[in-house]
Each structure stands twice: as C-alpha cells, then as structure tokens.
Write a protein that holds these residues in place. Structure first.
Motif, PDB file in Angstrom:
ATOM      1  N   CYS A 204       0.828  -1.213   0.000  1.00 33.95           N
ATOM      2  CA  CYS A 204       0.000   0.000   0.000  1.00 33.95           C
ATOM      3  C   CYS A 204       0.860   1.259   0.000  1.00 33.95           C
ATOM      4  N   GLY A 205       1.901   1.238   0.795  1.00 32.95           N
ATOM      5  CA  GLY A 205       2.784   2.401   0.918  1.00 32.95           C
ATOM      6  C   GLY A 205       4.206   1.942   1.182  1.00 32.95           C
ATOM      7  N   GLN A 206       5.056   2.895   1.562  1.00 36.26           N
ATOM      8  CA  GLN A 206       6.477   2.586   1.773  1.00 36.26           C
ATOM      9  C   GLN A 206       7.014   1.779   0.602  1.00 36.26           C
TER      10      GLN A 206
ATOM     11  N   PHE B 123      -0.320   9.124   4.353  1.00 36.51           N
ATOM     12  CA  PHE B 123      -1.444   8.317   4.827  1.00 36.51           C
ATOM     13  C   PHE B 123      -1.231   6.839   4.477  1.00 36.51           C
ATOM     14  N   ARG B 124      -0.780   6.572   3.257  1.00 34.70           N
ATOM     15  CA  ARG B 124      -0.552   5.171   2.862  1.00 34.70           C
ATOM     16  C   ARG B 124       0.618   4.568   3.631  1.00 34.70           C
ATOM     17  N   ASP B 125       1.645   5.386   3.859  1.00 38.38           N
ATOM     18  CA  ASP B 125       2.847   4.876   4.532  1.00 38.38           C
ATOM     19  C   ASP B 125       2.597   4.533   6.003  1.00 38.38           C
ATOM     20  N   ALA B 126       1.681   5.272   6.620  1.00 39.14           N
ATOM     21  CA  ALA B 126       1.564   5.200   8.085  1.00 39.14           C
ATOM     22  C   ALA B 126       1.091   3.838   8.591  1.00 39.14           C
ATOM     23  N   LYS B 127       0.087   3.268   7.925  1.00 36.82           N
ATOM     24  CA  LYS B 127      -0.612   2.119   8.514  1.00 36.82           C
ATOM     25  C   LYS B 127       0.321   0.967   8.893  1.00 36.82           C
ATOM     26  N   VAL B 128       1.276   0.670   8.023  1.00 37.59           N
ATOM     27  CA  VAL B 128       2.066  -0.545   8.246  1.00 37.59           C
ATOM     28  C   VAL B 128       2.973  -0.433   9.469  1.00 37.59           C
TER      29      VAL B 128
END
Ligand SMILES: Cc1cc2nc3c(=O)[nH]c(=O)nc-3n(C[C@H](O)[C@H](O)[C@H](O)COP(=O)(O)OP(=O)(O)OC[C@H]3O[C@@H](n4cnc5c(N)ncnc54)[C@H](O)[C@@H]3O)c2cc1C
Lengths: 485, 367
Positions: free
Chosen positions: A248-250, A453-458
C-alpha cells in the motif's frame, strides 16, 4: 515548497534540537560534544531529506507502484557518500560515530520526508545490530569491515533480518507464542553445519540482500527450545527470492518472500546456537522497536508539515484554510502529540546511549584503544585474526553481557514497545487527520499527504503488531501477573 | 416497498457485484480503464440500475432512494470506486426526478448509455459556475468543484447560481461535448480509483432553454434534497466497504493461528471485531433511517444527513483500519484488497466536504 513563511521541520533555518526538547540544554552543559553531534546530525539529515529526498520521493513512489522491484540507486548512493547508512560505526573505523541520539534525529528527519527511502538507508544497520548481540569480536569486526569497505567502494551492501514466516509473525517475537508456533522453516544439523529449508516472508530488503540474518528452529516440534540464528549469504546455493510484494505504501522499500532449499550454513555462520534464537530476536527488537516509533513520529511530522503547507496556500474565498479556527485547533493538537512522542523517543535514544548497545562504543578502554590504534590496523586482516582467537571472542562476549545483561534487554523491549506503539499510532492518527483537514483536493498526490497516509498504517504492523507490543508492555509491567491481587 | 422486495434486489445486486465487479476490482485499482467501466455500466442495465430512481411513467422503475442506497452498499462491498460511479449518477437522477420534467428525465428514459455527473455549488466555495446572458443566449461559465464521473459522464447536471435571471439557482443539464467544456486533469487520488475526479471548466457554454429548470424552490428544496441523498449514498458505500471488511476479518481470524490458537479466540481480536460490528450496525441503521425516517418527537432527530455521512465514513475508517490490523502484514498487501478499502474510505470521508467542517456547519447554520 517555496513559501517564504514556511519554516517548520525540514524547512527550519537552524537545528531545533534544543527548542523541541529544552531539557537537553542542561545536558549540553555537561556533554557539549554529545549535543553538538546530535545537532550536526539533524542538520545534515535535514539537508539530505530536503535536497535529495523531497524533490524525488513522489517519482520514486510512482516508479515502485508500477514495478515493486524498482530501486532508486541514485538516492542510495548519495546517502552512502555521506555515510548515512553506516552512521553508528565509530568514526575511527570509517563510520560517523553517531550516538543513538544522533541516529534518532537522522531517522526522524529522513522519515519525515519519506519512510520508504529512509528504510533503505537506515535499516542497513540491521547487520551491525544483529552482529553486536553476542558481541563476538570476530563477527562484529567482520561486519564492520564489510560495511565500511562497501561504503568506500560505493558498493551496494544490504542486510536483511528474517524472522517472520508465512505461518508465524507474532509467534516469532514472543516466547510464549513461539513455544506454540508451527514453523515454516527448519534447520537440520549436518556434518559441519546446518541444512536449511522453508520460507520467510515480508522481509525488508530481502530481494536486495547480500546477507540474510535468519532465525530458524533446529527442531520444528520444539521451536522455542531450538530456535537458532543463522548468517546466510544470499549467494548460497538453494537461496532464492520468491516474490517482491506490492504494498500500500512505503513502496520505495522492498519487501520480499525468501525461499531456502537445502541451503547449507557452516557452523561458523551460526550466530546463535539452538535455544538462543529468541534472545537474539529480543535483543534486536529492544533497539529497533523504539526506532520504528521514531519513524512513526517522522511520518506524522511529515504529514503535518505538508498539511500546514497546503492550508497556508489554500484559499477559501478571501481566507486561507489555515485561518479557520477548527484547523488551527486540530494542528495545535497534533503538534502537542508529536512533541510528546518526540520526548519519549529522545528519552529512549538517550537511554540507548547510556545503558545499551551504544554504551559499548563508548567504553573507555575501547575508546582509548580506537584513539591510539592506527586506522589501517582497525580494518586490517591482522586485527580480524586476533579477534577470531577464542580468548578475545569470549572476553568480548563476557564484557558485553556484563554491560548489557538480559534484564536490560527486556527493559528496552519494554521502553521500545511503548515508543513504538505511541509513535506508530501517532503516524496513523495524524496522517488521517491531516487528510480530513485538507480535503479531497489536498489528497491529490502532488502534495504528498496521501502518501503519508498510505505509509503510516504498516508501522502499526511491523516490528511486532501493536497488539504484540502491548502484550510485551503488560508482561513487563506486571511480571507476576497471576500473583497480582 | 416491502422488505422482501428490498432483499430480492440486494440478492440480485450481490450476484452482479460478485460476478462482474469483484474479478475486476483490484486491476481497476492499479490501472483504471474507462472501457471496463463502460462495459460494467452496460451490464448493469440488466438490473435496471441506470433507471432505478426514475418514475415508471418516465420509463424507469421508480424505486425509492433507500433502494439506491442499499444497492450502493452492496456494490461498494466489492469496489467502492465502481459504486461511486453509480452514486454520482443516482444523485443526478434524484435532482432530475424532483423536477418532474419530462425533458430532463428524457435523458434517463433513453436508457443512458453512460452515467451522469452532478455538479454541486461547492460548500467550501470551490465552484465558480454561474449562468448569465450573452449574445442573446444563456451561457454557463466558470469552474466546477471536484466532481465524480468527470471523465465517463455523458451529461452534467449542475445546480448553478442564476446570474442571468437574478433568481434562485437553477438546475441545468449539459451534454458533455458542447464547445467550451473542458475537463481539467483528473486528480491523482489514492482511492476510488475506478472513478475519475476532476474539475470541469465551462467557457461561455451556450445552453438551450430546455436544459434549464427553474422556479423549483431550488435553493432550499432541490439542493438540500439532492445533497442529502448524496450524503446518504456516501454513507451507504462506506458501510458496504465496512461490511466486506468485517466479513473478511471474521473469516481470516477463524483460520489464522498465533499463540497456539485461532486468533479469533484472542480477546483483543474479539473486542476489535465487536467494535467493528457495532460501527457497521449503527452506521447502517443511521443511513437507512435517513431515507426512511421515523417521525419521533425527539430533539436532534432524525440526524442531519451531513452528520450521518460524517459518522458513517469516520466509523468505516476505523473498521477498515482494524480489518487491516487483524490481517497483520497480509492486510497491507494489494492482493488482499483490504488496503484498497482503507484508501477508498479515505476519499469517501472527504467526498462532499470535510467531516469536521460539516459538524461546524450543522451548528453554525442553526444559529
Ligand atoms: C512492510 C513490511 C515489512 C516487514 N519487514 C520485516 C522484516 O524485515 N523482517 C521480518 O522478519 N519481518 C518483517 N515484517 C513482518 C512483520 O514483522 C509481521 O507482519 C508482524 O510481526 C505481524 O505478523 P503477521 O503479519 O504474521 O500477523 P499475525 O501475527 O498473524 O497477527 C494477526 C493478528 O493477530 C493479532 N494477534 C496475534 N496474537 C495475538 C494475541 N495474543 N492477542 C491479541 N492479538 C493477537 C495481531 O496483533 C494481528 O492483529 C514486515 C512486514 C511488513 C508488512
């Protein structure tokens, strides 16, 4: 971000270590060099983040979205030139000799620009951390040697730390869980070493790694009792990268599934014998969890800075979005939370310097030794052979265990878990809240907020899910849970 | 409509969504394709979705708005981006239906080969659209707020301030290809990617008299009705996504082992699933009540549509965040579809205006 009024964080005119943590002023009077180094680290990291990462992070993210195996070597090389990827190694040995405090600022600054890019640069110290656990002098010197040599040659060098398996994520980080886990890997003892089979998943940099540090049980029926740590060169026969995940991110940071098919690991590459693998894991976690918390703090700060930039420039009729009182209240609240977590993160870093791994670098005999030893000798083969002698090895290991005993490790898992949960929950909350302020237009990718926002969740998932971290916090706070009342 | 009928439609839509949308959802998230969307739209004619809200006498099937919301809930459970295409079309239908004007509704009865888009007079002052006289005719000028269906739409339905007649705003229907209509580059949003959001610019676009409906008490009546329906539709989509997230989480938690047992037996996982279930149940009740309000004499009841939208989308964000968390690392990977839900919900939270801003407006306007 050319706006003249914008002078926060990455755009601040001068280091603000002491402004964000005024209490450090007192420490500065006692250890001026220590604080000066942290300020220098912040300045350098900021400049790198602003000048090298910010102009490119969106482009890198897009390229990796298209092809998850894309890697931005140019950025990596620039970081390598500044030695940001070997920052903790003593200066005399070729690194920057940065304290944990200085490294904390490095992580906060880089992650505020891009968490994925920051991982590519800073997670490289996995190799060093993994090696320092037992403090076997030959292993440490070997690793430092490799890292410094590669840095000088501008040669790519990556380390992965592989504990997670398809069937076990939380299970590989906690003793109670590990006792019940169903392993997807096995290390069979054979003549002169072990033969390894199985799969590891979600391994950061696994697809780029030159070396993988993996925990694998010698007896899958008794994983906890037989968990061992192996050092596995990626060129070993039978090792392969099965896939690189589409995340999703990172996205700039690669996450891979690794296969081991009859991979032979000689005895000398067994870093921890069966039964001691969990301890090895816990010791690494005792350092990395706190840093992931600081990474979460960086993501939150980056999202906030981008949100403020947008709100300053966004006109609603004759007013700006930032003139709205509800927006000001929300930003103030986030600044408060960010500052609180920063205090916790910095305190963690100070403690690492005072009582954990960094203390080793700071040891008087070692320091004095480094001072008088010619640099040539420090990275030479003769020192390496000396370090391999059983006596020196044992002495190093003993010294390390005296300085950083098991209780200290578990204390730091406790502190680190708190910083990790606080920082990563902060990342998810702030990134989401900034989005709620800037609205749909502000989520256009050019502003970078949607990426935060995408990076944060993981961050709430890796380095142990925040639930696993909370389990550790409770267990440590109430060691005799059953006798509580 | 009877409960039984609603359930039949839901069942039918579920089959459609599973068969036609689900296999495409992840691909459309990676590479949005207009043709794929158009094909889906064509297929939806079999269920009469394009004319769902159009009264029977105008050739539609005349179902109530609640039915449209339930349909959106079901479609969004497979892909909120695709559902949002229908949501914008439904909002345009609501506007057209209120006019009760044959010419307007003619667009729908012609079995629209493509969906419509709706242009609101944006609450945050984004839209500068206006109607005025020029060279003996009437023209639209200015730029719309960010609009869904911007690329695929066959026609734009705009609620536009009426400078030409110095009266209330009017409802205008504008075919997409008139000279002077220009679509800005679509936004690059992280969610609802199957749809395409952009501002639409009008430079002296001459429109025919037939395309304008006025004298409808438009300012209060029509605009509120359309916007309220739109907020309800957004809330319904958010709940549809949450429903799927919860179902997926239950089944994953039942089969994933950690700590020597299925994770559904860990109390913390049960608490999360319970909290998700609570938000889903109450959010669903809230949006259904919006379309079918019980007239009870309670203060602050029924809830304002903007607040229902804010509540449901915020609750949905918490649900999908927990769903990802329950899935551990797998939840963050594209192929599991959960991280897409998180991105989609983020855009649903922002669609039609920021939630905190709505909370302020509801009170400020009551003063
Ligand atoms: C981008 C990324 C990078 C990563 N990098 C690495 C890496 O470099 N090296 C590496 O080894 N691993 C890495 N990981 C793996 C990561 O550490 C694991 O994903 C994480 O530990 C969670 O494990 P899991 O995904 O198997 O979830 P699970 O352990 O299966 O957990 C599923 C859910 O159950 C919950 N749960 C489990 N036990 C309990 C309990 N007792 N009580 C309450 N809840 C419980 C968890 O909190 C979670 O919500 C990475 C993961 C990602 C996504």
């Amino acid at each position: 971000m050319e706006n003249q009024n914008f002078c926060l964080g990455l755009h601040a005119p001068a280091p603000d270590v002491l402004e964000s943590l005024p209490g450090l002023v007192r420490l500065k009077t006692v250890s001026p060099k220590y604080i000066a180094q942290a300020e220098a680290a912040q300045t350098l990291a900021r400049r790198f983040a602003r000048d090298e990462i910010l102009p490119r992070f969106l482009e890198i993210d897009a390229a990796c979205a298209e092809d998850p195996t894309h890697f931005d070597w140019e950025l990596w090389r620039q970081a390598n030139r500044l030695k940001l990827n070997i920052a903790p190694i003593p200066e005399k040995m070729g690194g920057l000799g940065w304290s944990a405090l200085a490294n904390a600022f490095l992580v906060e600054e880089l992650t505020s620009a891009c968490m994925g890019c920051a991982s590519n640069i800073t997670f490289n110290t996995f190799g060093l951390l993994g090696a320092m656990v037992e403090c076997q002098t030959d292993i440490i010197l070997n690793i430092i040697h490799k890292m410094v040599h590669a840095q000088r040659q501008e040669k790519q060098l990556f380390w992965s730390w592989a504990i997670t398996e398809p069937s076990a994520g939380t299970d590989v980080e906690d003793g109670e869980a590990m006792a019940a886990m169903q392993p997807s890997t096995e290390a069979k003892q054979v003549d002169g070493g072990y033969r390894i089979n199985g799969t590891k998943c979600f391994i950061t940099n696994g697809s780029l790694a030159d070396y993988v540090i993996a925990t694998i049980p010698a007896d899958p029926g008794q994983p906890r009792e037989s968990m061992a740590t192996f050092f596995i060169p990626a060129e070993s026969e039978g090792f392969s990268v099965a896939r690189v995940e589409r995340k999703c991110g990172q996205k700039a940071s690669q996450t891979a599934e690794l296969h081991f098919k009859d991979v032979f690991v000689p005895d000398e590459n067994v870093w921890e014998p069966p039964g001691r693998g969990l301890r090895h894991t816990r010791e690494i976690l005792s350092i990395t969890r706190g840093f992931i918390g600081i990474g979460g703090l960086g993501i939150a700060r980056g999202a906030l800075e981008r949100g403020i930039y947008f709100a300053v420039n966004k006109k609603i009729g004759s007013r700006r979005l930032i003139d709205e009182k509800w927006v000001q209240m929300a930003f103030a609240d986030m600044i408060k939370d960010i500052n609180s977590v920063r205090c916790a993160g910095i305190n963690f870093a100070l403690a690492l310097d005072a009582c954990h791994a960094w203390k080793l670098f700071d040891l008087l005999p070692l320091k004095a030794g480094l001072k008088v030893t010619p640099e040539r000798f420090l990275l030479s083969e003769s020192l390496y052979s000396l370090a391999r002698s059983g006596f020196i090895k044992k002495a190093g290991s003993r010294l390390k265990h005296r300085l950083v005993p098991d209780e200290v490790i578990e204390n730091f898992v406790y502190y680190g878990s708190m910083v990790k949960v606080a920082g990563t929950d902060l990342a998810a909350a702030v990134a989401g809240r900034v989005a709620d302020i800037v609205g749909i237009e502000g989520m256009d990718r050019q502003y970078g907020i949607e990426k935060s926002f995408r990076d944060a969740k993981v961050t709430q998932i890796y380095e142990g899910t925040n639930q696993a971290n909370r389990i550790d916090i409770f267990k440590h706070a109430f060691p005799n849970e059953e006798n509580l009342f | 409509m009877e409960t039984r009928e609603y359930n039949e439609i839901i069942a039918e839509c579920r089959r459609f969504a599973k068969k036609e949308i689900q296999p495409l959802a992840l691909d459309m998230d990676l590479v949005p394709a207009l043709e794929t969307l158009e094909t889906l739209w064509q297929k939806s004619h079999a269920l009469d979705l394009p004319v769902l809200l159009v009264p029977e006498r105008f050739g539609g099937i005349g179902y109530p708005e609640l039915c449209a919301a339930l349909v959106l809930d079901v479609l969004a459970s497979e892909c909120a981006g695709v559902a949002s295409v229908f949501a914008h079309h439904f909002a345009a239908s609501v506007a057209a239906c209120i006019t009760n004007n044959k010419k307007f509704l003619g667009y729908f009865t012609g079995d629209p080969s493509l969906p419509a888009a709706i242009l609101f007079p944006d609450e945050m002052g984004e839209s500068s659209l206006n109607l005025h006289k020029k060279s003996g005719g009437i023209v639209i000028s200015g730029e719309s707020g960010i609009a869904g269906n911007a690329k695929i739409a066959d026609a734009f339905f705009g609620i536009i301030p009426n400078g030409a007649l110095e009266k209330d705003p009017v409802l205008v229907r504008v075919p997409k290809d008139l000279p002077g209509i220009e679509k800005n580059d679509p936004l690059k949003l992280p969610g609802l990617k199957a749809n395409c959001f952009a501002k639409v610019r009008f430079t002296d676009v001459f429109i025919e008299k037939d395309w304008i409906v006025e004298g409808l008490k438009v300012a209060g009546g029509l605009m509120d009705s359309v916007q309220n329906a739109y907020y309800g539709f957004i809330a319904a989509m958010a709940m549809g996504v949450s429903r799927k997230a919860l179902e997926t989480s239950f089944s994953y938690a039942r089969q994933r082992y950690q700590y020597g047992k299925r994770i559904i037996y860990h109390q913390e996982i049960q608490r999360m699933l319970g909290a998700m279930q609570m938000k889903l149940g109450l959010g669903t009740a809230a949006y259904m009540n919006l379309f079918d309000p019980k007239k009870i004499n309670f203060s602050y009841f029924p809830a304002d549509a903007r607040l229902v939208k804010a509540f449901c989308t915020d609750a949905a964000m918490e649900v999908v965040m927990d769903a990802i968390q329950i899935h551990g690392g797998y939840g963050y990977m594209h192929e599991y579809g959960l991280e897409k839900m998180m991105r989609d919900i983020k855009i649903l939270q922002l669609l039609g205006g920021q939630n905190p801003y709505h909370q302020i407006r509801v009170v400020a306007e009551s003063l």
